[in-house]
Design an enzyme around this catalytic site. Structure first.
Site, PDB file in Angstrom:
ATOM      1  N   HIS A   1       0.791  -1.243  -0.004  1.00  0.00           N
ATOM      2  CA  HIS A   1       0.055  -0.058   0.099  1.00  0.00           C
ATOM      3  C   HIS A   1       0.875   1.319   0.028  1.00  0.00           C
ATOM      4  CE1 HIS A   1       1.003  -0.529   4.144  1.00  0.00           C
ATOM      5  NE2 HIS A   1       0.684   0.754   4.552  1.00  0.00           N
TER       6      HIS A   1
ATOM      7  N   ASP B   1       0.640   5.076   1.741  1.00  0.00           N
ATOM      8  CA  ASP B   1      -0.309   5.535   2.823  1.00  0.00           C
ATOM      9  C   ASP B   1      -1.165   6.372   2.565  1.00  0.00           C
ATOM     10  OD1 ASP B   1       1.025   3.929   4.734  1.00  0.00           O
ATOM     11  OD2 ASP B   1       2.713   5.483   5.243  1.00  0.00           O
TER      12      ASP B   1
ATOM     13  N   HIS C   1       4.583   0.246   0.016  1.00  0.00           N
ATOM     14  CA  HIS C   1       5.466  -0.842   1.085  1.00  0.00           C
ATOM     15  C   HIS C   1       4.442  -1.931   1.690  1.00  0.00           C
ATOM     16  CE1 HIS C   1       3.400   2.621   3.201  1.00  0.00           C
ATOM     17  NE2 HIS C   1       3.508   1.884   4.278  1.00  0.00           N
TER      18      HIS C   1
ATOM     19  N   ARG D   1       6.341   6.366  13.903  1.00  0.00           N
ATOM     20  CA  ARG D   1       6.088   6.571  12.473  1.00  0.00           C
ATOM     21  C   ARG D   1       5.698   8.320  12.671  1.00  0.00           C
ATOM     22  NH1 ARG D   1       1.662   4.473   8.265  1.00  0.00           N
ATOM     23  NH2 ARG D   1       0.430   6.067   9.419  1.00  0.00           N
TER      24      ARG D   1
HETATM   25  C1  SIN Z   1       3.462   1.006   7.655  1.00  0.00           C
HETATM   26  O1  SIN Z   1       2.648   0.391   6.872  1.00  0.00           O
HETATM   27  O2  SIN Z   1       3.446   2.466   7.451  1.00  0.00           O
HETATM   28  C2  SIN Z   1       4.205   0.593   8.687  1.00  0.00           C
HETATM   29  C3  SIN Z   1       5.364  -0.329   8.226  1.00  0.00           C
HETATM   30  C4  SIN Z   1       5.986  -1.093   9.234  1.00  0.00           C
HETATM   31  O3  SIN Z   1       5.443  -1.262  10.428  1.00  0.00           O
HETATM   32  O4  SIN Z   1       6.950  -1.698   8.954  1.00  0.00           O
END
Ligand code: SIN
Length: 308
Positions: free
Chosen positions: A100, A102, A268, A283
């Site tokens: 996906h 974000d 990602h 994050r």
């Molecule tokens: C995310 O999808 O933003 C998190 C990625 C992760 O936890 O590695």
């Protein structure tokens, strides 16, 4: 671009680079932030090791990419609403184990995200990124022309319904030891707060001007103007295409590793192979921007007649 203040080691010609020679807690020269930005636009995702980022330094790093965002669903570090805490324990999948981009359900999705490993499992929990610019380049002109003509609807309430999230939210609401949430109320709340957003299926990257695929398997509900069955097929085809190993890189986290990714040029995938161990990340998302397809950046032979 040559880098004078940081060292940049590409992981492949397509995506990913390791950056060293910088202490992210102690950047005094704005030119260092500029080199970090240049490395990011070039490589789509960049990685740093051994960076025990303090919240204020983390914020400064985020601010160097634009306005900071708060996120509606994640808890945050106390006193720092911009630093989201993404923690997971147990065997229930965390839902980020799908490719996906974000928050594309927003009118102005984040352009950059920064992830820091706070606590990692004994093994596993790697994250993968794929270049949606390389994926677009490799499609060839006929397919590119088709996708350039399409807009896509991104919709959070639809995605949450598919994943049964409203029931999970309702079950999670406990008062005096008793559940009190209502599934329909949860859904209505989310629908009211999150109208769907329509973006071109291919966008012009706001910094590099590269064309990049902008549909993903979590938030993109449908391609507009074509039969829903065709939309489903095309979206599935694009979701599979982006996963080609040639477009991707995989990062093995260590304590205090930091990844910065270009959310307008990548998708990602967070692997979930570490249950029931604990994994905690912090994050930050920044630089919300309206995705656009700019005619002047598209070769005239590819510009679809249906677009003005
Ligand atoms: C995310 O999808 O933003 C998190 C990625 C992760 O936890 O590695």
């Amino acid at each position: 671009m040559t880098f004078e203040r940081i060292s940049v080691e590409p992981m492949s010609p397509v995506i990913g680079a390791t950056v060293s020679g910088v202490d992210l807690n102690d950047i005094r020269d704005p030119a260092v932030y500029e080199e970090i930005r240049q490395a990011l636009w070039k490589h789509h995702v960049i990685f740093f090791r051994n960076q025990p980022l303090e919240p204020d330094a983390y914020l400064r790093l985020g601010e160097s990419f634009g306005d900071m965002e708060n996120h509606e669903f994640f808890p945050h570090v106390e006193g720092y609403p911009q630093i989201q805490v993404i923690r997971h324990e147990g065997n229930v999948r965390p839902e980020t184990d799908r490719w996906h981009t974000d928050v594309t359900f927003r009118e102005r999705p984040s352009r950059v995200a920064i992830l820091r490993a706070v606590k990692i499992p004994p093994s596993g929990g790697d994250t993968l990124w794929a270049s949606t610019a390389a994926a677009f380049d490799a499609l060839g002109p006929d397919f590119q022309r088709l996708l350039l003509a399409l807009d896509a609807r991104h919709d959070l309430p639809w995605s949450f319904r598919l994943n049964d999230n409203y029931r999970k939210f309702a079950e999670g609401r406990v008062r005096d030891g008793k559940p009190y949430g209502d599934v329909l109320e949860e859904e209505l709340k989310m629908v009211r707060r999150n109208p769907s957003a329509t973006h071109p299926a291919v966008i012009t990257h706001p910094v590099t001007n590269r064309l990049t695929l902008f549909v993903n398997s979590i938030w993109t509900m449908r391609l507009e103007g074509i039969h829903p069955d065709l939309s489903d097929q095309l979206l599935r085809m694009m979701a599979d295409w982006v996963k080609k190993p040639e477009f991707s890189c995989r990062f093995r986290w260590e304590q205090d590793s930091v990844a910065i990714w270009d959310n307008f040029a990548t998708q990602h995938y967070a692997t979930f192979d570490y249950g029931p161990h604990y994994r905690e990340m912090q994050r930050m998302t920044c630089g919300s921007t309206t995705p656009q397809l700019l005619r002047e950046q598209v070769p005239p032979a590819l510009w679809p007649a249906s677009r003005t």
